[in-house]
Write a protein that holds these residues in place. Structure first.
Motif, PDB file in Angstrom:
ATOM      1  N   LEU A  19     -39.423 -44.827 -20.742  1.00  0.00           N
ATOM      2  CA  LEU A  19     -38.351 -44.263 -19.917  1.00  0.00           C
ATOM      3  C   LEU A  19     -38.623 -44.509 -18.435  1.00  0.00           C
ATOM      4  N   VAL A  20     -39.851 -44.307 -18.018  1.00  0.00           N
ATOM      5  CA  VAL A  20     -40.210 -44.531 -16.615  1.00  0.00           C
ATOM      6  C   VAL A  20     -39.998 -45.993 -16.239  1.00  0.00           C
ATOM      7  N   SER A  21     -40.386 -46.897 -17.128  1.00  0.00           N
ATOM      8  CA  SER A  21     -40.247 -48.328 -16.821  1.00  0.00           C
ATOM      9  C   SER A  21     -38.784 -48.728 -16.661  1.00  0.00           C
ATOM     10  N   ILE A  22     -37.892 -48.012 -17.348  1.00  0.00           N
ATOM     11  CA  ILE A  22     -36.459 -48.312 -17.251  1.00  0.00           C
ATOM     12  C   ILE A  22     -35.880 -47.777 -15.947  1.00  0.00           C
ATOM     13  N   ILE A  23     -36.107 -46.500 -15.680  1.00  0.00           N
ATOM     14  CA  ILE A  23     -35.414 -45.868 -14.550  1.00  0.00           C
ATOM     15  C   ILE A  23     -35.970 -46.293 -13.198  1.00  0.00           C
ATOM     16  N   GLN A  24     -37.123 -46.944 -13.186  1.00  0.00           N
ATOM     17  CA  GLN A  24     -37.638 -47.414 -11.906  1.00  0.00           C
ATOM     18  C   GLN A  24     -37.083 -48.789 -11.526  1.00  0.00           C
ATOM     19  N   LYS A  25     -36.284 -49.390 -12.427  1.00  0.00           N
ATOM     20  CA  LYS A  25     -35.708 -50.706 -12.157  1.00  0.00           C
ATOM     21  C   LYS A  25     -34.595 -50.601 -11.108  1.00  0.00           C
ATOM     22  N   ASP A  26     -34.692 -51.406 -10.061  1.00  0.00           N
ATOM     23  CA  ASP A  26     -33.670 -51.394  -9.012  1.00  0.00           C
ATOM     24  C   ASP A  26     -32.342 -51.965  -9.490  1.00  0.00           C
ATOM     25  N   ASN A  27     -32.389 -52.823 -10.512  1.00  0.00           N
ATOM     26  CA  ASN A  27     -31.157 -53.472 -10.971  1.00  0.00           C
ATOM     27  C   ASN A  27     -30.620 -52.876 -12.271  1.00  0.00           C
ATOM     28  N   LEU A  28     -31.036 -51.670 -12.606  1.00  0.00           N
ATOM     29  CA  LEU A  28     -30.488 -50.984 -13.777  1.00  0.00           C
ATOM     30  C   LEU A  28     -28.997 -50.744 -13.559  1.00  0.00           C
ATOM     31  N   GLN A  29     -28.175 -51.241 -14.486  1.00  0.00           N
ATOM     32  CA  GLN A  29     -26.719 -51.177 -14.322  1.00  0.00           C
ATOM     33  C   GLN A  29     -26.166 -49.838 -14.832  1.00  0.00           C
ATOM     34  N   LEU A  30     -26.549 -48.773 -14.138  1.00  0.00           N
ATOM     35  CA  LEU A  30     -26.146 -47.430 -14.548  1.00  0.00           C
ATOM     36  C   LEU A  30     -26.027 -46.554 -13.313  1.00  0.00           C
ATOM     37  N   GLU A  31     -24.919 -45.826 -13.222  1.00  0.00           N
ATOM     38  CA  GLU A  31     -24.719 -44.930 -12.088  1.00  0.00           C
ATOM     39  C   GLU A  31     -25.816 -43.866 -12.062  1.00  0.00           C
ATOM     40  N   GLU A  32     -26.220 -43.474 -10.862  1.00  0.00           N
ATOM     41  CA  GLU A  32     -27.372 -42.586 -10.726  1.00  0.00           C
ATOM     42  C   GLU A  32     -27.158 -41.220 -11.361  1.00  0.00           C
ATOM     43  N   SER A  33     -25.942 -40.717 -11.316  1.00  0.00           N
ATOM     44  CA  SER A  33     -25.684 -39.421 -11.951  1.00  0.00           C
ATOM     45  C   SER A  33     -25.893 -39.509 -13.459  1.00  0.00           C
ATOM     46  N   LYS A  34     -25.613 -40.680 -14.036  1.00  0.00           N
ATOM     47  CA  LYS A  34     -25.855 -40.893 -15.465  1.00  0.00           C
ATOM     48  C   LYS A  34     -27.356 -40.976 -15.753  1.00  0.00           C
ATOM     49  N   VAL A  35     -28.077 -41.639 -14.864  1.00  0.00           N
ATOM     50  CA  VAL A  35     -29.533 -41.706 -15.019  1.00  0.00           C
ATOM     51  C   VAL A  35     -30.100 -40.289 -15.063  1.00  0.00           C
TER      52      VAL A  35
ATOM     53  N   VAL B  13     -32.144 -38.464 -18.168  1.00  0.00           N
ATOM     54  CA  VAL B  13     -33.508 -37.977 -17.941  1.00  0.00           C
ATOM     55  C   VAL B  13     -33.606 -36.501 -18.326  1.00  0.00           C
ATOM     56  N   ILE B  14     -32.621 -35.712 -17.915  1.00  0.00           N
ATOM     57  CA  ILE B  14     -32.604 -34.290 -18.277  1.00  0.00           C
ATOM     58  C   ILE B  14     -32.509 -34.134 -19.798  1.00  0.00           C
ATOM     59  N   GLN B  15     -31.631 -34.913 -20.414  1.00  0.00           N
ATOM     60  CA  GLN B  15     -31.480 -34.865 -21.877  1.00  0.00           C
ATOM     61  C   GLN B  15     -32.805 -35.155 -22.568  1.00  0.00           C
ATOM     62  N   TRP B  16     -33.485 -36.202 -22.113  1.00  0.00           N
ATOM     63  CA  TRP B  16     -34.763 -36.588 -22.716  1.00  0.00           C
ATOM     64  C   TRP B  16     -35.811 -35.484 -22.515  1.00  0.00           C
ATOM     65  N   GLY B  17     -35.854 -34.931 -21.309  1.00  0.00           N
ATOM     66  CA  GLY B  17     -36.842 -33.894 -21.019  1.00  0.00           C
ATOM     67  C   GLY B  17     -36.653 -32.656 -21.875  1.00  0.00           C
ATOM     68  N   ILE B  18     -35.407 -32.235 -22.035  1.00  0.00           N
ATOM     69  CA  ILE B  18     -35.122 -31.056 -22.860  1.00  0.00           C
ATOM     70  C   ILE B  18     -35.470 -31.325 -24.319  1.00  0.00           C
ATOM     71  N   ALA B  19     -35.202 -32.560 -24.769  1.00  0.00           N
ATOM     72  CA  ALA B  19     -35.478 -32.911 -26.170  1.00  0.00           C
ATOM     73  C   ALA B  19     -36.969 -32.859 -26.493  1.00  0.00           C
ATOM     74  N   GLN B  20     -37.813 -32.985 -25.473  1.00  0.00           N
ATOM     75  CA  GLN B  20     -39.263 -32.928 -25.712  1.00  0.00           C
ATOM     76  C   GLN B  20     -39.759 -31.490 -25.853  1.00  0.00           C
ATOM     77  N   ASN B  21     -38.874 -30.539 -25.556  1.00  0.00           N
ATOM     78  CA  ASN B  21     -39.260 -29.122 -25.588  1.00  0.00           C
ATOM     79  C   ASN B  21     -38.251 -28.341 -26.427  1.00  0.00           C
ATOM     80  N   LYS B  22     -38.485 -28.294 -27.715  1.00  0.00           N
ATOM     81  CA  LYS B  22     -37.517 -27.722 -28.658  1.00  0.00           C
ATOM     82  C   LYS B  22     -37.288 -26.229 -28.450  1.00  0.00           C
ATOM     83  N   ASN B  23     -38.207 -25.559 -27.777  1.00  0.00           N
ATOM     84  CA  ASN B  23     -38.094 -24.103 -27.635  1.00  0.00           C
ATOM     85  C   ASN B  23     -37.295 -23.669 -26.405  1.00  0.00           C
TER      86      ASN B  23
END
Length: 361
Positions: free
Chosen positions: A76-92, A96-106
């Protein structure tokens, strides 16, 4: 390959990765998320690079996959640090929030039920991701809607600077401002980013199509028939003397897109006269029936563009738009070849863009 890695047969591992990439790229794409996850778990560098190049151009391959929440942190870090990632920042930020919450089921499902400890858990989980978010490229609306509810996972100074910058971008701040992502954008209901890149490759006479993230042109929408109208007067009012113009049209009841490029524009003050250029062309883009796009460059430059008071865009009378939703294709004259067998094509919609060189690419 995993066995070869286990026995530290690095040369064999490298050869196997190269073989897969060069000979079975379609299979890799079909199993993309699994391959990407495995490449990080087993440190297959060539596969990581192959996947990262794909994700930069087509981020939904991983962000919208069912396996996204199981993505290793390093991936995930390797993806979001790319300057040419074709994704609006609010989506990024959302992903990231979705992924972080998914790592903490409680963590509570409802954000309103979160207490300070919950925010600290998420902050700790995302500590290596948060520095790569381009906060200062997020719109004010999305800052309030998306960032502000999670402000407790950010450093207080960063939150202050984000709010300060959103109110007054010229004011100095102490937080580091990362460069904007180099995103190619096009507002079109007819062509995709891939098709736009193919057209600009023709403009620059490139033998190999531009990659999406390396498309050197911005597409500024001047006219859309379904919004502005299909009448000739609309075309002349909005497009008169506009240079570097791309016209695209979606044929009715067919998965076909035709169009052309005019570098010198159409001019009211030259009615019923031809305009000279060596660089115009007309085209039909590939689809399920047409395996390869048809490109037809001008062969009689002095008759490349025609300014007709009763027509819309007109490419030397080889391709032109009559009143209403009708595009006409004549016998080959000013251009190299026909782009469609039919002489008259009713269209669903058409768009006119003015292109210009992108900055910081």
């Amino acid at each position: 390959m995993i066995t070869a890695k286990k026995f530290q047969l690095e040369e064999l591992v490298a050869r196997l990765q190269t073989f897969l990439i060069e000979n079975h790229s379609s299979w890799l794409k079909l199993n993309f998320s699994k391959i990407y996850n495995s490449s990080f778990q087993t440190d297959f560098t060539a596969l990581q690079n192959f996947c990262n190049d794909m994700i930069v151009k087509h981020p939904n391959l991983i962000f919208e996959s069912k396996d996204f929440n199981t993505l290793p942190e390093a991936a995930l870090v390797s993806i979001i640090q790319k300057d040419n990632l074709q994704l609006e920042e609010s989506k990024v930020w959302d992903y990231v929030i979705q992924w972080g919450i998914a790592q903490n089921k409680n963590l509570p499902l409802n954000l309103d039920d979160w207490i300070e400890k919950d925010f600290q858990i998420l902050k700790c989980t995302l500590q290596n991701c948060l520095p790569h978010i381009r906060y200062f490229q997020i719109s004010n609306e999305h800052i309030m809607e998306k960032i502000y509810p999670y402000q407790q996972i950010l450093e207080k100074q960063l939150v202050t600077d984000i709010l300060k910058y959103s109110l007054s971008p010229d004011r100095s701040i102490t937080s580091k401002i990362l460069p904007s992502r180099n995103i190619f954008r096009i507002t079109s209901s007819i062509i995709t980013k891939e098709q736009a890149s193919e057209i600009t490759s023709w403009i620059d006479r490139k033998e190999v199509k531009y990659e999406i993230n390396k498309n050197p042109y911005d597409f500024n929408l001047i006219l859309r028939g379904s919004k502005d109208g299909f009448e000739k007067d609309v075309f002349w009012n909005l497009c008169n003397q506009k240079t570097n113009v791309v016209v695209v049209a979606k044929v009715k009841d067919k998965n076909e897109i035709i169009g052309g490029y005019n570098p010198i524009g159409w001019a009211k003050n030259s009615m019923e006269q031809y305009s000279n250029t060596n660089d115009s062309f007309i085209f039909s883009l590939k689809n399920r029936i047409i395996k390869n796009s048809i490109l037809s460059r001008v062969k009689i430059p002095r008759e490349a563009i025609f300014n007709h008071p009763y027509f819309g865009p007109n490419f030397g009378n080889d391709l032109y738009m009559k009143e209403g939703r009708l595009f006409c294709i004549n016998e080959v004259k000013s251009y190299e070849k026909r782009i469609e067998k039919k002489c008259h094509l009713e269209i669903e919609d058409y768009e006119v863009f003015q292109i210009s060189k992108r900055k910081n690419i």
